[in-house]
Write an enzyme that holds these catalytic residues in place. Structure first.
Site, PDB file in Angstrom:
ATOM      1  N   GLY A 159      11.989   1.463  61.944  1.00 27.23           N
ATOM      2  CA  GLY A 159      12.794   2.371  61.132  1.00 27.23           C
ATOM      3  C   GLY A 159      11.919   3.423  60.468  1.00 27.23           C
ATOM      4  O   GLY A 159      10.908   3.835  61.018  1.00 27.23           O
ATOM      5  N   GLU A 189       3.230   6.580  62.403  1.00 28.07           N
ATOM      6  CA  GLU A 189       3.980   7.353  63.409  1.00 28.07           C
ATOM      7  C   GLU A 189       4.448   8.652  62.755  1.00 28.07           C
ATOM      8  O   GLU A 189       4.065   9.739  63.180  1.00 28.07           O
ATOM      9  CB  GLU A 189       5.179   6.528  63.897  1.00 28.07           C
ATOM     10  CG  GLU A 189       6.067   7.259  64.903  1.00 28.07           C
ATOM     11  CD  GLU A 189       7.359   6.489  65.225  1.00 28.07           C
ATOM     12  OE1 GLU A 189       7.773   5.657  64.399  1.00 28.07           O
ATOM     13  OE2 GLU A 189       7.950   6.760  66.298  1.00 28.07           O
TER      14      GLU A 189
HETATM   15  N1  ADE Z   1      12.967   1.824  66.276  1.00 32.33           N
HETATM   16  C1  ADE Z   1      13.018   2.087  67.580  1.00 32.33           C
HETATM   17  N2  ADE Z   1      12.069   2.964  67.936  1.00 32.33           N
HETATM   18  C2  ADE Z   1      11.401   3.284  66.815  1.00 32.33           C
HETATM   19  C3  ADE Z   1      10.329   4.145  66.511  1.00 32.33           C
HETATM   20  N3  ADE Z   1       9.734   4.879  67.457  1.00 32.33           N
HETATM   21  N4  ADE Z   1       9.928   4.227  65.238  1.00 32.33           N
HETATM   22  C4  ADE Z   1      10.514   3.499  64.293  1.00 32.33           C
HETATM   23  N5  ADE Z   1      11.523   2.671  64.511  1.00 32.33           N
HETATM   24  C5  ADE Z   1      11.965   2.562  65.763  1.00 32.33           C
END
Ligand code: ADE
Ligand code: ZN
Length: 308
Positions: A159, A189
């Site tokens: 998330g 990320e």
């Molecule tokens: N749930 C599914 N893919 C995701 C991602 N790339 N980053 C965070 N949560 C996720």
């Protein structure tokens, strides 16, 4: 030299793959024949991380019964087997199942049973939605530890890392670890290196994405020395716009810093990719040695499978 077909044939393990992000139009139409191709396409589109999360919620809304989840699992495992993924740790957004007020035990039973029918050796990672908070996270962890002998290998959080800091989950991670589960965490990320440090501080054994580590030399050194791998998903990061372009993806820099790297697809239906394609990209665009990356995919698997 490797041919395209060489990379299809090469045995690979997939360690960061969301079931709900792997559902293709064919499966959606089988579940809900009233859907139109245009509606599906519009919801699988993603140009920003926020748009991706909205699409992810849309697709999980289509999964209304354990049988729907089982069908998604079957179709995914057929595709993985066809590209010689011999081992997979698949993430189920268990937190979203609870949020939808569905029967998590029944949904998990359905996907686990289905995965046992595949020749892909499959384990499950149950993940919670970090921006739903620690109590929600604990609900998922409580269930996950009860299925440790039944295919669940790890607990994770995904998330929005900006709206759900890792520190909230310290006790939840400790509970899952004490219950015998491995720990994974999406971090670095959409946020910076501090988010990865926070994930490590609560015990994450692998980092989902972790690309922000490229901006922090001390963190690169720490990841290398403590042998914590980054689950890198190149196409995902370009699609969600967390890197500005393919060429600017830091995977080469991370690799050259000696950080363990494993390639993954994350949400292949949204990002229009396959694991074979990710290996292709790593070799063609970044000159990375795919044999070593494939070896890493098995080395950092939690169930240490044989490479056959
Ligand atoms: N749930 C599914 N893919 C995701 C991602 N790339 N980053 C965070 N949560 C996720
Ligand atoms: Zn992910």
């Amino acid at each position: 030299m490797h041919s395209y077909y060489g990379k299809v044939a090469m045995p690979k393990a997939e360690l960061h793959l969301h079931l709900e992000g792997s559902i293709q139009a064919e499966t959606l139409l089988a579940i809900d024949p009233a859907l139109s191709a245009a509606e599906i396409q519009a919801n699988l589109k993603c140009r920003t991380f926020e748009e991706f999360l909205r699409g992810y919620i849309w697709i999980t809304g289509k999964l209304q019964t354990p049988a729907h989840y089982a069908l998604a699992t079957r179709h995914l495992l057929e595709r993985l087997a066809a590209e010689n993924v011999t081992y997979a740790e698949i993430t189920l957004s268990a937190g979203v199942v609870l949020w939808k007020q569905q029967d998590l035990a029944a949904v998990y039973e359905a996907v686990w049973k289905e995965s046992q029918r595949s020749r892909v050796r499959t384990y499950w990672i149950l993940d919670a939605v970090r921006h739903f908070g620690a109590e929600h996270g604990m609900d998922v962890a409580r269930f996950a530890v009860t299925r440790r002998e039944h295919g669940v290998i790890a607990y994770g959080i995904g998330g929005d890392e900006a709206r759900g800091p890792a520190e909230w989950f310290r006790d939840v991670f400790a509970f899952a670890r004490d219950g015998g589960l491995h720990l994974v965490c999406h971090a670095g990320e959409t946020c910076g290196p501090e988010s990865i440090w926070a994930a490590l501080a609560i015990g994450a054994e692998r980092i989902g994405h972790g690309i922000a580590a490229a901006r922090d030399p001390a963190l690169l050194q720490h990841l290398r020395e403590s042998d914590v791998p980054l689950e890198v998903s190149i196409t995902s990061n370009v699609a969600t716009g967390v890197v500005a372009s393919l060429e600017q993806h830091p995977v080469r820099q991370l690799y050259d810093a000696g950080v363990p790297i494993v390639l993954n697809t994350d949400d292949p239906s949204f990002f229009n990719t396959t694991l074979t394609r990710e290996y292709e990209l790593a070799e063609r665009t970044f000159g990375l040695p795919v044999d070593r990356l494939a070896a890493n995919s098995f080395r950092y698997a939690f169930a240490a499978p044989a490479r056959d």
